[in-house]
Design a protein around this motif. Structure first.
Motif, mmCIF file in Angstrom:
data_model
loop_
_atom_site.group_PDB
_atom_site.id
_atom_site.type_symbol
_atom_site.label_atom_id
_atom_site.label_comp_id
_atom_site.label_asym_id
_atom_site.label_seq_id
_atom_site.Cartn_x
_atom_site.Cartn_y
_atom_site.Cartn_z
ATOM 1 N N ASN A 181 1.204 -1.328 0.076
ATOM 2 C CA ASN A 181 0.187 0.033 0.074
ATOM 3 C C ASN A 181 1.115 1.173 -0.031
ATOM 4 O O ASN A 181 0.055 2.345 -0.326
ATOM 5 N N ALA A 182 1.359 1.250 0.640
ATOM 6 C CA ALA A 182 2.345 2.491 0.272
ATOM 7 C C ALA A 182 2.735 3.341 -0.757
ATOM 8 O O ALA A 182 3.001 3.933 -1.145
ATOM 9 N N LEU A 185 -0.189 5.180 -1.127
ATOM 10 C CA LEU A 185 -0.135 6.143 0.444
ATOM 11 C C LEU A 185 0.499 7.502 -0.533
ATOM 12 O O LEU A 185 -0.029 8.718 -0.342
ATOM 13 N N LEU A 186 1.620 7.047 -0.676
ATOM 14 C CA LEU A 186 2.519 8.584 -1.432
ATOM 15 C C LEU A 186 2.012 8.902 -2.130
ATOM 16 O O LEU A 186 1.738 10.329 -1.982
ATOM 17 N N HIS A 187 1.510 8.359 -3.430
ATOM 18 C CA HIS A 187 0.363 9.310 -4.202
ATOM 19 C C HIS A 187 -0.394 9.781 -4.526
ATOM 20 O O HIS A 187 -0.129 10.848 -4.415
ATOM 21 N N THR A 188 -1.189 9.897 -3.308
ATOM 22 C CA THR A 188 -2.342 10.058 -2.599
ATOM 23 C C THR A 188 -1.498 11.804 -1.596
ATOM 24 O O THR A 188 -2.531 12.355 -1.433
ATOM 25 N N GLY A 189 -0.170 11.622 -1.331
ATOM 26 C CA GLY A 189 0.333 12.657 -1.177
ATOM 27 C C GLY A 189 1.153 13.025 0.413
ATOM 28 O O GLY A 189 0.603 13.906 1.355
ATOM 29 N N LEU A 210 13.628 0.196 1.571
ATOM 30 C CA LEU A 210 14.417 0.945 -0.005
ATOM 31 C C LEU A 210 13.142 0.646 -0.539
ATOM 32 O O LEU A 210 13.257 1.326 -1.211
ATOM 33 N N LYS A 211 12.356 -0.699 -0.627
ATOM 34 C CA LYS A 211 11.052 -0.758 -0.813
ATOM 35 C C LYS A 211 10.285 0.653 -1.078
ATOM 36 O O LYS A 211 9.739 0.596 -1.791
ATOM 37 N N LEU A 212 9.911 0.302 0.465
ATOM 38 C CA LEU A 212 9.458 1.335 1.078
ATOM 39 C C LEU A 212 9.500 2.785 0.340
ATOM 40 O O LEU A 212 8.600 3.341 -0.389
#
Ligand code: DX5
Ligand code: ZN
Length: 216
Positions: A181-182, A185-189, A210-212
């Motif tokens: 889900n990372a 979450l990052l795309h949303t802001g 690193l993946k996160l």
């Protein structure tokens, strides 16, 4: 790029030094330290002596998340223990503005955390004063719980509020963050992802961090 804050709550306390060395040599940005008092949340974790010990082994910022009642009584102690950021709960503060100013007057970054049921709109009059807003994406108290999906809508509303007010606050997501889900979450802001079990219970924690970090 995303900031990653592994939560030591999920680490092996018998090997705390090794766990910290792993974080130091990884792409982790902050250490996330969850302090629980058995009153604000139904669990007790660790407190000042552990923060103090961890301070001696890392130069990375210590992101202290206080899940305690009357946090104002301990802010100075956590600063002296080596905290760089102190995040207090909206639900635990009668005088939130005063407490945020208290944290900032000590030269630390000040964060406010919201429980899953607390709406973003309540931040309207504090948003320009805080450096970090931590959105709980599980009910605070325990690691390893399932992500609450409506957090994604809350990120969207918070992003909007930050934009409208010119606030500089970072959005930190805490609870149930996974490699899966990372990205969303990052795309949303989201700016900062906290991850406990996802990091420390994985076969290769350094790689997972690193993946996160690169999941956006
Ligand atoms: C929960 C804590 C979290 C927790 C996250 O009350 O604030 O920081 O350690 O753990 P995971 O990532 O395992 O959900
Ligand atoms: Zn936390």
């Amino acid at each position: 790029m995303a900031l990653i804050a592994p939560s030591l709550l999920a680490s092996n306390f018998l090997k705390l030094q090794e766990e910290c060395e792993m974080l130091n040599n990884s792409s982790a940005d902050w250490y996330h330290l969850d302090v629980m008092d058995g009153r604000f949340v139904p669990n007790i974790s660790f407190g000042l002596p552990i923060v103090e010990q961890i301070r001696t082994i890392t130069k990375k910022p210590l992101d202290v998340h206080l899940m305690i009642v009357e946090p104002e009584k301990y802010i100075i102690d956590f600063k002296n223990a080596g905290a760089d950021h102190i995040t207090i709960h909206y639900e635990a503060c009668i005088h939130l503005h005063r407490n945020i100013e208290q944290i900032k007057s000590l030269g630390l970054k000040a964060g406010v955390a919201l429980n899953p049921h607390t709406p973003i709109i309540l931040l309207e009059d504090i948003i320009t004063y805080v450096d970090i807003v931590l959105l709980m994406s599980v009910n605070p108290g325990f690691g390893g719980q399932k992500f609450i999906p409506n957090t994604v809508d809350k990120i969207r509303s918070l992003k909007k509020l930050i934009h409208q007010t010119g606030s500089q606050a970072l959005i930190e997501i805490d609870g149930g963050v996974t490699v899966e889900n990372a990205g969303a979450l990052l795309h949303t802001g989201a700016d900062v992802l906290v991850a406990g079990n996802t990091v420390f219970k994985s076969a290769n924690p350094t790689e997972t961090i690193l993946k996160l970090k690169t999941s956006d």
